[in-house]
Design an enzyme around this catalytic site. Structure first.
Site, PDB file in Angstrom:
ATOM      1  N   TRP A  25      39.569  23.783  42.783  1.00 23.89           N
ATOM      2  CA  TRP A  25      40.703  24.088  41.909  1.00 23.89           C
ATOM      3  C   TRP A  25      42.001  24.128  42.711  1.00 23.89           C
ATOM      4  O   TRP A  25      41.996  24.473  43.893  1.00 23.89           O
ATOM      5  CB  TRP A  25      40.508  25.452  41.255  1.00 23.89           C
ATOM      6  CG  TRP A  25      39.542  25.446  40.114  1.00 23.89           C
ATOM      7  CD1 TRP A  25      38.180  25.426  40.197  1.00 23.89           C
ATOM      8  CD2 TRP A  25      39.852  25.450  38.732  1.00 23.89           C
ATOM      9  NE1 TRP A  25      37.628  25.431  38.951  1.00 23.89           N
ATOM     10  CE2 TRP A  25      38.644  25.455  38.015  1.00 23.89           C
ATOM     11  CE3 TRP A  25      41.052  25.477  38.021  1.00 23.89           C
ATOM     12  CZ2 TRP A  25      38.587  25.464  36.632  1.00 23.89           C
ATOM     13  CZ3 TRP A  25      40.997  25.498  36.645  1.00 23.89           C
ATOM     14  CH2 TRP A  25      39.779  25.482  35.964  1.00 23.89           C
ATOM     15  N   ALA A  57      35.897  29.442  43.032  1.00 22.49           N
ATOM     16  CA  ALA A  57      35.746  30.629  43.871  1.00 22.49           C
ATOM     17  C   ALA A  57      34.425  31.348  43.625  1.00 22.49           C
ATOM     18  O   ALA A  57      33.833  31.896  44.560  1.00 22.49           O
ATOM     19  CB  ALA A  57      36.917  31.585  43.632  1.00 22.49           C
ATOM     20  N   PHE A  58      33.969  31.349  42.406  1.00 17.81           N
ATOM     21  CA  PHE A  58      32.706  32.013  42.090  1.00 17.81           C
ATOM     22  C   PHE A  58      31.544  31.388  42.870  1.00 17.81           C
ATOM     23  O   PHE A  58      30.572  32.069  43.207  1.00 17.81           O
ATOM     24  CB  PHE A  58      32.447  31.929  40.573  1.00 17.81           C
ATOM     25  CG  PHE A  58      31.271  32.733  40.114  1.00 17.81           C
ATOM     26  CD1 PHE A  58      31.372  34.107  39.942  1.00 17.81           C
ATOM     27  CD2 PHE A  58      30.062  32.118  39.851  1.00 17.81           C
ATOM     28  CE1 PHE A  58      30.288  34.860  39.517  1.00 17.81           C
ATOM     29  CE2 PHE A  58      28.969  32.856  39.414  1.00 17.81           C
ATOM     30  CZ  PHE A  58      29.080  34.232  39.249  1.00 17.81           C
ATOM     31  N   GLU A  59      31.657  30.116  43.203  1.00 17.82           N
ATOM     32  CA  GLU A  59      30.600  29.403  43.921  1.00 17.82           C
ATOM     33  C   GLU A  59      30.723  29.495  45.445  1.00 17.82           C
ATOM     34  O   GLU A  59      29.830  29.033  46.174  1.00 17.82           O
ATOM     35  CB  GLU A  59      30.574  27.933  43.488  1.00 17.82           C
ATOM     36  CG  GLU A  59      30.130  27.716  42.059  1.00 17.82           C
ATOM     37  CD  GLU A  59      31.200  28.014  41.004  1.00 17.82           C
ATOM     38  OE1 GLU A  59      30.815  28.360  39.864  1.00 17.82           O
ATOM     39  OE2 GLU A  59      32.407  27.924  41.328  1.00 17.82           O
ATOM     40  N   VAL A  80      41.549  29.583  46.015  1.00 14.52           N
ATOM     41  CA  VAL A  80      42.625  30.346  45.399  1.00 14.52           C
ATOM     42  C   VAL A  80      42.234  30.686  43.970  1.00 14.52           C
ATOM     43  O   VAL A  80      41.646  29.869  43.267  1.00 14.52           O
ATOM     44  CB  VAL A  80      43.968  29.582  45.438  1.00 14.52           C
ATOM     45  CG1 VAL A  80      43.898  28.277  44.680  1.00 14.52           C
ATOM     46  CG2 VAL A  80      45.111  30.439  44.912  1.00 14.52           C
ATOM     47  N   ILE A  82      44.317  32.342  40.714  1.00 14.50           N
ATOM     48  CA  ILE A  82      45.645  32.742  40.247  1.00 14.50           C
ATOM     49  C   ILE A  82      45.494  33.547  38.962  1.00 14.50           C
ATOM     50  O   ILE A  82      44.791  33.127  38.041  1.00 14.50           O
ATOM     51  CB  ILE A  82      46.536  31.507  40.024  1.00 14.50           C
ATOM     52  CG1 ILE A  82      46.681  30.732  41.346  1.00 14.50           C
ATOM     53  CG2 ILE A  82      47.906  31.922  39.480  1.00 14.50           C
ATOM     54  CD1 ILE A  82      47.383  29.392  41.217  1.00 14.50           C
ATOM     55  N   THR A  86      43.724  36.891  31.111  1.00 14.38           N
ATOM     56  CA  THR A  86      42.462  37.549  30.758  1.00 14.38           C
ATOM     57  C   THR A  86      41.883  38.260  31.976  1.00 14.38           C
ATOM     58  O   THR A  86      42.323  38.025  33.106  1.00 14.38           O
ATOM     59  CB  THR A  86      41.426  36.517  30.252  1.00 14.38           C
ATOM     60  OG1 THR A  86      41.032  35.688  31.356  1.00 14.38           O
ATOM     61  CG2 THR A  86      42.004  35.668  29.127  1.00 14.38           C
ATOM     62  N   HIS A  88      39.324  37.592  33.471  1.00 18.18           N
ATOM     63  CA  HIS A  88      38.575  36.624  34.270  1.00 18.18           C
ATOM     64  C   HIS A  88      38.955  36.701  35.756  1.00 18.18           C
ATOM     65  O   HIS A  88      38.098  36.630  36.637  1.00 18.18           O
ATOM     66  CB  HIS A  88      38.826  35.210  33.725  1.00 18.18           C
ATOM     67  CG  HIS A  88      38.133  34.115  34.448  1.00 18.18           C
ATOM     68  ND1 HIS A  88      36.789  33.874  34.287  1.00 18.18           N
ATOM     69  CD2 HIS A  88      38.586  33.195  35.322  1.00 18.18           C
ATOM     70  CE1 HIS A  88      36.445  32.841  35.040  1.00 18.18           C
ATOM     71  NE2 HIS A  88      37.528  32.412  35.674  1.00 18.18           N
ATOM     72  N   PHE A 113      37.523  34.795  55.645  1.00 19.59           N
ATOM     73  CA  PHE A 113      37.947  34.983  54.262  1.00 19.59           C
ATOM     74  C   PHE A 113      39.315  34.360  54.037  1.00 19.59           C
ATOM     75  O   PHE A 113      40.342  34.943  54.379  1.00 19.59           O
ATOM     76  CB  PHE A 113      37.969  36.476  53.918  1.00 19.59           C
ATOM     77  CG  PHE A 113      38.186  36.757  52.464  1.00 19.59           C
ATOM     78  CD1 PHE A 113      37.133  36.667  51.575  1.00 19.59           C
ATOM     79  CD2 PHE A 113      39.433  37.114  51.990  1.00 19.59           C
ATOM     80  CE1 PHE A 113      37.318  36.922  50.219  1.00 19.59           C
ATOM     81  CE2 PHE A 113      39.632  37.385  50.641  1.00 19.59           C
ATOM     82  CZ  PHE A 113      38.575  37.283  49.750  1.00 19.59           C
TER      83      PHE A 113
END
Length: 151
Positions: A25, A57-59, A80, A82, A86, A88, A113
């Site tokens: 992303w 990012a979740f992965e 990143v 942003i 919501t 989320h 990180f």
């Protein structure tokens, strides 16, 4: 490490098997983070690193774990998230951070990180290591992880 107070660290990454795990992303930002990480690794004597692309990012934690399972001695996690309208944002940031921490502690392999968690794209661009950026979080993630690998 943050802002003007970030130390300038000398590192030796030669001989380390390094994987850079980077999200897909916001490519202008993530490409800047990746370029900064690559510059830092090359300056530190490592040009044999691998780049692993993950969807988001979740992965990142699973990508980091897979890189470690494939032999990585150091992982650099870049991406990143942003802020949107919501919750989320909070869920993804928390899950990615907690997951990367777990991978690092469970494996004993340092994970740099370099996940930017910001309110605006402008804040991310300021940290992405681009020509006009104030900070280079990709390079800082490399420095931290390599120093931990050398402890």
């Amino acid at each position: 490490m943050s802002g003007a107070g970030a130390p300038k660290l000398e590192i030796d990454a030669s001989g380390l098997q390094v994987a850079i795990v980077v999200t897909s992303w916001h490519t202008e930002i993530t490409d800047g983070l990746l370029a900064g990480a690559e510059r830092a690794l090359q300056k530190a004597g490592n040009d044999t690193y691998e780049v692993w692309r993950v969807p988001g990012a979740f992965e990142l934690p699973l990508g980091a774990q897979k890189a470690i399972d494939a032999g990585a001695e150091v992982v650099i996690a870049l991406g990143v998230v942003i802020q949107g309208e919501t919750p989320h944002f909070e869920y993804v940031c928390s899950s990615a951070t907690d997951g990367l921490t777990r991978v690092q502690l469970d494996s004993g392999v340092p994970v740099g990180f370099g996940l930017l968690t910001v309110d605006t794209a402008e804040q991310a661009l300021e940290r992405a290591g681009l020509e006009n950026s104030k900070e280079d979080k990709g390079a800082e993630a490399v420095e931290a992880a390599v120093l931990m690998a050398r402890l």
